[in-house]
Design a protein around this motif. Structure first.
Motif, PDB file in Angstrom:
ATOM      1  N   GLN A  30       0.830  -1.203   0.000  1.00  0.00           N
ATOM      2  CA  GLN A  30       0.000   0.000   0.000  1.00  0.00           C
ATOM      3  C   GLN A  30       0.861   1.248   0.000  1.00  0.00           C
ATOM      4  N   ALA A  31       1.931   1.240   0.788  1.00  0.00           N
ATOM      5  CA  ALA A  31       2.822   2.396   0.828  1.00  0.00           C
ATOM      6  C   ALA A  31       3.509   2.582  -0.522  1.00  0.00           C
ATOM      7  N   LYS A  32       3.895   1.470  -1.141  1.00  0.00           N
ATOM      8  CA  LYS A  32       4.557   1.538  -2.445  1.00  0.00           C
ATOM      9  C   LYS A  32       3.609   2.071  -3.506  1.00  0.00           C
ATOM     10  N   SER A  33       2.355   1.623  -3.495  1.00  0.00           N
ATOM     11  CA  SER A  33       1.391   2.114  -4.473  1.00  0.00           C
ATOM     12  C   SER A  33       1.055   3.578  -4.218  1.00  0.00           C
ATOM     13  N   ALA A  34       1.086   3.997  -2.956  1.00  0.00           N
ATOM     14  CA  ALA A  34       0.826   5.401  -2.649  1.00  0.00           C
ATOM     15  C   ALA A  34       1.991   6.270  -3.107  1.00  0.00           C
ATOM     16  N   ASP A  35       3.209   5.737  -3.069  1.00  0.00           N
ATOM     17  CA  ASP A  35       4.383   6.471  -3.499  1.00  0.00           C
ATOM     18  C   ASP A  35       4.556   6.436  -5.015  1.00  0.00           C
ATOM     19  N   ALA A  36       3.796   5.589  -5.698  1.00  0.00           N
ATOM     20  CA  ALA A  36       3.955   5.437  -7.141  1.00  0.00           C
ATOM     21  C   ALA A  36       3.531   6.679  -7.896  1.00  0.00           C
ATOM     22  N   GLY A  37       2.776   7.551  -7.286  1.00  0.00           N
ATOM     23  CA  GLY A  37       2.362   8.781  -7.939  1.00  0.00           C
ATOM     24  C   GLY A  37       0.904   8.725  -8.314  1.00  0.00           C
ATOM     25  N   PRO A  38       0.475   9.754  -9.029  1.00  0.00           N
ATOM     26  CA  PRO A  38      -0.943   9.829  -9.389  1.00  0.00           C
ATOM     27  C   PRO A  38      -1.331   8.761 -10.405  1.00  0.00           C
ATOM     28  N   SER A  39      -2.609   8.439 -10.418  1.00  0.00           N
ATOM     29  CA  SER A  39      -3.108   7.433 -11.343  1.00  0.00           C
ATOM     30  C   SER A  39      -3.197   8.014 -12.750  1.00  0.00           C
ATOM     31  N   PHE A  40      -3.484   7.153 -13.724  1.00  0.00           N
ATOM     32  CA  PHE A  40      -3.588   7.584 -15.115  1.00  0.00           C
ATOM     33  C   PHE A  40      -4.695   8.614 -15.275  1.00  0.00           C
ATOM     34  N   SER A  41      -5.842   8.356 -14.675  1.00  0.00           N
ATOM     35  CA  SER A  41      -6.951   9.296 -14.804  1.00  0.00           C
ATOM     36  C   SER A  41      -6.623  10.636 -14.149  1.00  0.00           C
ATOM     37  N   GLN A  42      -5.872  10.603 -13.046  1.00  0.00           N
ATOM     38  CA  GLN A  42      -5.464  11.849 -12.394  1.00  0.00           C
ATOM     39  C   GLN A  42      -4.502  12.634 -13.277  1.00  0.00           C
ATOM     40  N   ARG A  43      -3.595  11.939 -13.947  1.00  0.00           N
ATOM     41  CA  ARG A  43      -2.662  12.610 -14.856  1.00  0.00           C
ATOM     42  C   ARG A  43      -3.402  13.230 -16.039  1.00  0.00           C
ATOM     43  N   ILE A  44      -4.373  12.517 -16.587  1.00  0.00           N
ATOM     44  CA  ILE A  44      -5.154  13.058 -17.701  1.00  0.00           C
ATOM     45  C   ILE A  44      -5.933  14.286 -17.238  1.00  0.00           C
ATOM     46  N   SER A  45      -6.543  14.185 -16.088  1.00  0.00           N
ATOM     47  CA  SER A  45      -7.307  15.309 -15.541  1.00  0.00           C
ATOM     48  C   SER A  45      -6.412  16.525 -15.305  1.00  0.00           C
ATOM     49  N   ASP A  46      -5.228  16.297 -14.744  1.00  0.00           N
ATOM     50  CA  ASP A  46      -4.291  17.401 -14.517  1.00  0.00           C
ATOM     51  C   ASP A  46      -3.849  18.029 -15.833  1.00  0.00           C
ATOM     52  N   GLY A  47      -3.613  17.196 -16.846  1.00  0.00           N
ATOM     53  CA  GLY A  47      -3.218  17.711 -18.157  1.00  0.00           C
ATOM     54  C   GLY A  47      -4.302  18.566 -18.786  1.00  0.00           C
ATOM     55  N   LEU A  48      -5.530  18.081 -18.712  1.00  0.00           N
ATOM     56  CA  LEU A  48      -6.644  18.855 -19.272  1.00  0.00           C
ATOM     57  C   LEU A  48      -6.856  20.162 -18.520  1.00  0.00           C
ATOM     58  N   ASN A  49      -6.698  20.115 -17.200  1.00  0.00           N
ATOM     59  CA  ASN A  49      -6.809  21.345 -16.412  1.00  0.00           C
ATOM     60  C   ASN A  49      -5.699  22.328 -16.761  1.00  0.00           C
ATOM     61  N   GLY A  50      -4.500  21.823 -17.027  1.00  0.00           N
ATOM     62  CA  GLY A  50      -3.385  22.674 -17.417  1.00  0.00           C
ATOM     63  C   GLY A  50      -3.623  23.351 -18.754  1.00  0.00           C
ATOM     64  N   VAL A  51      -4.161  22.599 -19.715  1.00  0.00           N
ATOM     65  CA  VAL A  51      -4.470  23.173 -21.032  1.00  0.00           C
ATOM     66  C   VAL A  51      -5.573  24.216 -20.894  1.00  0.00           C
ATOM     67  N   SER A  52      -6.573  23.916 -20.093  1.00  0.00           N
ATOM     68  CA  SER A  52      -7.657  24.866 -19.874  1.00  0.00           C
ATOM     69  C   SER A  52      -7.142  26.148 -19.227  1.00  0.00           C
TER      70      SER A  52
END
Length: 109
Positions: A30-52
């Protein structure tokens, strides 16, 4: 075969040790998965928010330049280009994802 209480205690001790190790392994996963970073959907959402956000900034700077509040034309043009490139990248990613989806759906099973 005779079962003694000491054998049962030893088995219980070994089982509790195994359970503790399994719990530690689960916690580590669980700690390793939490340290793995944001999920794919979170990355897509962040990218779209950045473009907006880039589009909104470019629009606001263009509006400010038209009303005389902004005097730096190069800043306005650079932000418009950043916005344009971000939108083109987003559009190309969408087209590639749609193409891959269509290819997968057309595969024979």
């Amino acid at each position: 075969m005779k079962i003694q209480a000491s054998n049962i205690t030893a088995v219980n001790t070994n089982m509790s040790s195994v359970q503790q190790k399994a719990q530690l392994s689960a916690d580590a996963l669980q700690a390793k998965s939490a340290d793995a970073g944001p999920s794919f959907s979170q990355r897509i959402s962040d990218g779209l928010n950045g473009v907006s956000q880039a589009q909104n900034t470019a629009s606001q700077l263009a509006r400010d330049y038209e009303f005389g509040a902004e005097n730096d034309l190069s800043k306005v043009m650079i932000n418009q280009q950043i916005s344009s490139v971000g939108f083109q990248l987003t559009l190309n990613i969408r087209n590639k994802a749609l193409s891959a989806y269509k290819d997968i759906m057309n595969m024979p099973v």
